[in-house]
Structure formats: structure tokens, C-alpha cells
Design a protein around this motif. Sequence first.
Motif, PDB file in Angstrom:
ATOM      1  N   GLY A  36       0.782  -1.229   0.000  1.00  0.00           N
ATOM      2  CA  GLY A  36       0.000   0.000   0.000  1.00  0.00           C
ATOM      3  C   GLY A  36       0.810   1.274   0.000  1.00  0.00           C
ATOM      4  N   SER A  37       2.128   1.172  -0.015  1.00  0.00           N
ATOM      5  CA  SER A  37       2.941   2.392   0.087  1.00  0.00           C
ATOM      6  C   SER A  37       3.122   3.079  -1.268  1.00  0.00           C
ATOM      7  CB  SER A  37       4.293   2.084   0.716  1.00  0.00           C
ATOM      8  OG  SER A  37       4.988   1.117  -0.024  1.00  0.00           O
ATOM      9  N   LEU A  38       3.504   4.339  -1.182  1.00  0.00           N
ATOM     10  CA  LEU A  38       3.864   5.140  -2.348  1.00  0.00           C
ATOM     11  C   LEU A  38       5.380   5.303  -2.344  1.00  0.00           C
ATOM     12  CD1 LEU A  38       3.315   7.159  -4.718  1.00  0.00           C
ATOM     13  CD2 LEU A  38       3.065   8.941  -2.960  1.00  0.00           C
ATOM     14  N   PHE A  39       6.032   4.890  -3.425  1.00  0.00           N
ATOM     15  CA  PHE A  39       7.480   5.005  -3.552  1.00  0.00           C
ATOM     16  C   PHE A  39       7.808   6.234  -4.378  1.00  0.00           C
ATOM     17  CE2 PHE A  39      11.364   3.898  -6.082  1.00  0.00           C
ATOM     18  CZ  PHE A  39      12.267   3.981  -5.035  1.00  0.00           C
ATOM     19  N   VAL A  40       8.694   7.086  -3.856  1.00  0.00           N
ATOM     20  CA  VAL A  40       9.106   8.292  -4.574  1.00  0.00           C
ATOM     21  C   VAL A  40      10.512   8.062  -5.103  1.00  0.00           C
ATOM     22  CG1 VAL A  40       9.411  10.787  -4.444  1.00  0.00           C
ATOM     23  CG2 VAL A  40       7.701   9.664  -2.989  1.00  0.00           C
ATOM     24  N   ALA A  41      10.640   8.012  -6.420  1.00  0.00           N
ATOM     25  CA  ALA A  41      11.933   7.748  -7.059  1.00  0.00           C
ATOM     26  C   ALA A  41      12.693   9.062  -7.231  1.00  0.00           C
ATOM     27  CB  ALA A  41      11.723   7.068  -8.405  1.00  0.00           C
ATOM     28  N   ILE A  42      13.771   9.211  -6.481  1.00  0.00           N
ATOM     29  CA  ILE A  42      14.544  10.450  -6.504  1.00  0.00           C
ATOM     30  C   ILE A  42      15.933  10.188  -7.068  1.00  0.00           C
ATOM     31  CG2 ILE A  42      15.513  12.306  -5.097  1.00  0.00           C
ATOM     32  CD1 ILE A  42      13.259  11.841  -3.111  1.00  0.00           C
ATOM     33  N   PRO A  43      16.315  10.892  -8.127  1.00  0.00           N
ATOM     34  CA  PRO A  43      17.685  10.755  -8.631  1.00  0.00           C
ATOM     35  C   PRO A  43      18.657  11.367  -7.618  1.00  0.00           C
ATOM     36  CG  PRO A  43      16.236  11.787 -10.260  1.00  0.00           C
ATOM     37  CD  PRO A  43      15.516  11.799  -8.951  1.00  0.00           C
ATOM     38  N   GLY A  44      19.709  10.634  -7.255  1.00  0.00           N
ATOM     39  CA  GLY A  44      20.663  11.137  -6.275  1.00  0.00           C
ATOM     40  C   GLY A  44      22.080  11.091  -6.806  1.00  0.00           C
ATOM     41  N   ALA A  61       4.301  -1.895  -2.883  1.00  0.00           N
ATOM     42  CA  ALA A  61       3.955  -0.505  -3.196  1.00  0.00           C
ATOM     43  C   ALA A  61       2.901  -0.473  -4.300  1.00  0.00           C
ATOM     44  CB  ALA A  61       5.200   0.274  -3.630  1.00  0.00           C
ATOM     45  N   VAL A  62       1.931   0.428  -4.164  1.00  0.00           N
ATOM     46  CA  VAL A  62       0.853   0.500  -5.160  1.00  0.00           C
ATOM     47  C   VAL A  62       1.143   1.536  -6.236  1.00  0.00           C
ATOM     48  CG1 VAL A  62      -0.919  -0.335  -3.592  1.00  0.00           C
ATOM     49  CG2 VAL A  62      -0.465   2.134  -3.712  1.00  0.00           C
ATOM     50  N   ALA A  63       2.092   2.442  -5.956  1.00  0.00           N
ATOM     51  CA  ALA A  63       2.395   3.500  -6.927  1.00  0.00           C
ATOM     52  C   ALA A  63       3.813   3.999  -6.717  1.00  0.00           C
ATOM     53  CB  ALA A  63       1.400   4.649  -6.792  1.00  0.00           C
ATOM     54  N   ALA A  64       4.349   4.603  -7.781  1.00  0.00           N
ATOM     55  CA  ALA A  64       5.670   5.230  -7.708  1.00  0.00           C
ATOM     56  C   ALA A  64       5.617   6.568  -8.423  1.00  0.00           C
ATOM     57  CB  ALA A  64       6.735   4.338  -8.341  1.00  0.00           C
ATOM     58  N   LEU A  65       6.117   7.596  -7.771  1.00  0.00           N
ATOM     59  CA  LEU A  65       6.299   8.879  -8.440  1.00  0.00           C
ATOM     60  C   LEU A  65       7.610   8.797  -9.210  1.00  0.00           C
ATOM     61  CD1 LEU A  65       5.384  11.631  -5.801  1.00  0.00           C
ATOM     62  CD2 LEU A  65       4.139  11.065  -7.887  1.00  0.00           C
ATOM     63  N   ILE A  66       7.578   9.080 -10.509  1.00  0.00           N
ATOM     64  CA  ILE A  66       8.785   8.993 -11.333  1.00  0.00           C
ATOM     65  C   ILE A  66       8.932  10.265 -12.168  1.00  0.00           C
ATOM     66  CG2 ILE A  66       8.713   6.461 -11.449  1.00  0.00           C
ATOM     67  CD1 ILE A  66       7.577   6.780 -14.314  1.00  0.00           C
ATOM     68  N   GLN A  67      10.174  10.605 -12.514  1.00  0.00           N
ATOM     69  CA  GLN A  67      10.417  11.727 -13.420  1.00  0.00           C
ATOM     70  C   GLN A  67      11.195  11.274 -14.653  1.00  0.00           C
ATOM     71  OE1 GLN A  67      12.657  14.078 -10.424  1.00  0.00           O
ATOM     72  NE2 GLN A  67      14.299  14.208 -11.941  1.00  0.00           N
ATOM     73  N   LYS A  68      11.473   9.965 -14.714  1.00  0.00           N
ATOM     74  CA  LYS A  68      12.087   9.344 -15.888  1.00  0.00           C
ATOM     75  C   LYS A  68      11.216   8.153 -16.283  1.00  0.00           C
ATOM     76  CE  LYS A  68      16.804  10.296 -14.232  1.00  0.00           C
ATOM     77  NZ  LYS A  68      18.109   9.654 -13.872  1.00  0.00           N
ATOM     78  N   ASP A  69      11.303   7.781 -17.535  1.00  0.00           N
ATOM     79  CA  ASP A  69      10.528   6.624 -17.979  1.00  0.00           C
ATOM     80  C   ASP A  69      11.029   5.358 -17.290  1.00  0.00           C
ATOM     81  OD1 ASP A  69       8.904   8.064 -19.672  1.00  0.00           O
ATOM     82  OD2 ASP A  69      10.304   7.905 -21.357  1.00  0.00           O
ATOM     83  N   VAL A  70      10.108   4.570 -16.808  1.00  0.00           N
ATOM     84  CA  VAL A  70      10.404   3.255 -16.232  1.00  0.00           C
ATOM     85  C   VAL A  70       9.676   2.220 -17.071  1.00  0.00           C
ATOM     86  CG1 VAL A  70      10.245   1.779 -14.196  1.00  0.00           C
ATOM     87  CG2 VAL A  70      10.694   4.229 -13.916  1.00  0.00           C
TER      88      VAL A  70
END
Length: 475
Positions: A36-44, A61-70
Motif C-alpha cells: 500500500g505504500s507510495l514510492f518516490v523515485a529520486i535521482p541522487g 507498493a501501489v504507486a511510484a512517483l517517477i520523473q524518468k521513464d520506467v
Amino acid sequence: MLTLSHVIESLTGMPFAGGQQVITDVVIDSRLAIPGSLFVAIPGERTDGHLYVEAAFAKGAVAALIQKDVPNFYTLDLRKPITFEMAGGFKIPVCLRVADTVSALQTAAKFWRSRLNVRVVGVTGSVGKTTTKEIIAAVLSSRFRTLKSKGNFNNEIGLPISLLQATEAHERAVLEMGFYQIGEIALLCDIAKPQVGVVNNVYAVHLQRAGNIENIALGKGELVESLPHDGVAILNKDESLVMDMSRRAKCRIVTYGLDPQADVWASDVIGLGLEGIRFQLHYAKARETLHIRFPMLGRHSVHTALRAVAVGLVEGLTWQEIIGGLQGMEAQSQLRLYAVTGPGRSLIVDDSYNASPESMIAALNLLDDMDARRRVAVLGDMLELGEYEEQGHRMVGKRAADVVDKLITIGKRAEIIAEEAQLCGLSAKHIIRMSDRESAQTYLRENLSEGDVVLVKGSHGMRLDRMVSALEISG
């Protein structure tokens, strides 16, 4: 409860029919993902969160915030208008494509905050933010359903994550606010909308990044400046740089400290070693005096107690509720400073989480309060002091000369502590300079005896906690 549809609405400005799944947690580390968690994908700098989207989904996880194509995962592009067809084809797990994941996280937190009927207490200061947050939360919890920041989640990523943990049932939230540069706390306040702001102190911590102490004061004062007209700023009467912030406030000011002119003040502070402290608490408005015993270690912790008392009074708590919160074991269990048994049945007081000149001196004051056959201080480098580096280390050396029977320094900068301690009268035969913690660890293992009390403190980067763990004797 926060749902996936809330997150999507916050990022598009439009209600979303799908995504009614409750978000159980928000994480940036895939290893911490739960169902049920939300994963936030952060470039580091070291790695990229987008590499771990699959791992987060595998853990539920049910969702991921992304800023690059996965590739290989269903993606909803929130940079484009959401159509009826997109909502109809919605499925879990989903990647939510945004322009910037950190910005999106902040936007979602700000949106969720606007929907909650919760009073937020913001806490900032150079030293003691996390401990202050814990004690304030313990006091408020005596009456209110209270949320508090996770650990030291106090920056542009940590604070939004903490705020997204709130539910409609929460009545109060205590959020820590860190500072590295001008504008950072203003951003955090724009997200959290605090009604109460607590400022601990302004010291030369992270000076290399801030530039000078005036910038630190300016940055931390953004909390006071952000408070609404009907808000309350709780300021340290004993710190002139903190009191200067009152000029930036448009709200009511409540002061605390050892100054009898403060609204909430303490006198007759007595250190009880590992039993905490005792003091007389005065509240000017009601002309009341109470005798308080507080479980935190060191006389300097009286300011932590006073901050929590001030917040409790502002929030309408009774004395019984406030004192019960101060003395609660939950608050005590969250403290970073603790004592363990060391070699030869000695006592090691581990305060190695971090260090500034002021907190070093406070720790030495605690050591001075303790009954001991021999007082030993193991002090490491204090990092990121900038131009204040030599002066800060010399301040510590001067106090160490008055307190310790044996001084062990670790690191190049800490040699200044040793030098100043000797100049101030501590015999050279009682000073040992070490280049690394392994050498100090070997010396301590061979030279400690029952009745010795050992203070260990240094900047987190020195990792003196590892030395304490290696020296600890169980049983």
C-alpha cells in the motif's frame, strides 16, 4: 485517509475517479516499502531511485512517483490532462510520471495539509530540534491525537513525507524544520502551514554551508515570519539572536528560558546525573511555581522542558497533562544520549550523534554533574564550523580543563581542544591525542576501571557510536 486519488488530484488539480487505494506509507527507500505504500523515485548523487521501482512494487507498493521513464510498468503521465479513458484504464501498480518527483512530493503534502483540521507546531534551532520535537509531542499526546516527524525528517523531502502520514483523526502535528540555506524553512512552512513556531537557539552549526551565523539566524527566523496573525512564536529569552526574531513576527510572542523576565522560566536547576534534572518552574501569567523532575540528562535540558511546557500552555493543557507528558517514558526512550557499561565495569555516556561547541560544553556540564572515580572525555572533531572552527574547539578545551580527569581527543581538529585544555591548566600527562577511533578504542579497552565515567561526543561524521558499540559490555 490519504488515497492514491488524493495524490493524483494534488498533482493535476482535477478530481480522479480511480485510485481509491489507501496510501499506507510514503518512502524513498524501496527496502522500506510495505503493501500500500507510495514510492518516490529520486535521482541522487550515489544512485537513482528509478532503478528500484520494481523492487518497491515487489514489496507491495501501489504507486511510484517517477520523473524518468520506467519501462515494463503501467504509467499515468500527470504532465498531460487526464482523460476519461485514462481514468477508466487505471490499474495498480502504477507509475505516476511528473516533471520533478521532489516537487511533486511537496505539492502532494501541501494539498493534503490543506484538507486536514490539524494544528501544526514547527520546531527549529541549531541544536536540540529532534529532542524538542519528541518532548513536545509527548506533552501534546497527553490530550490530543498527535503526529510527529519521523526521526529527524526535517528537510524538503523528510517533512513532506512526515506530513503525508497524517490522517483526519490527528489534532496536532509536531514537525521538525532543518536549515541549510536561506529560503529552506520558508519552503517548509509553505507546505506545513504551522500555527505555532518554536525556536531553540542559533549556533554556528553547518556554518560552511550557511556562510555566517547571521544567515543562520535569518534562515531560522523564516519560521517566525511565516506564522499567521493568530499564531504563536515561542522564543528563547536567553538567546539574543532568537529574541531578535520577534521583530519579524506578526503574531503573539511567548518566551521561555532562565531569565525571570520570560513568560515561562526555570530557577534552581540541579543536575541529578543519570537521574535527570530537578528545577523550579515559574509561569508569570498565573504567578505559579512548580517543582519539576525531568528525566532528560544534563542541566541544559531544562530549556527542552521549558519549550514543551510553553507549547502545552499555548495549546490549553492542564498542569497535570503537561507534567505527565514531561515525565513520560515514551519521550525518554526517544533520546539520543544513553549510557552503557564499558570495559572494567566503567560507565560510557554516548552522546555521539552530533556536536557543536555549545552541545559539547553542555555534555561536559553533564559529566561534571555525575559521581565518578574519574571523569574521562573522549571528544572528536566538530565538523562544518567554517571560520568558527578554531574558536569553537578552544571553547570546548577550556571547559574540558575544568571538568575532566582524562581527556582523549580524536582527529586533527580535536587537537585544538587538547591544546586549549593544556593551556587552561590540564596536565599534559592527562591528555591523549588520537588520530582515529580505533586507537582510542584500544586505549579505552585497556585503561578503564569501575567508577570511571566516560563521555563520548563528536560530529556524526566521526562515527564514534561505532567505537561505543565495540566497547559496550552486555549483562
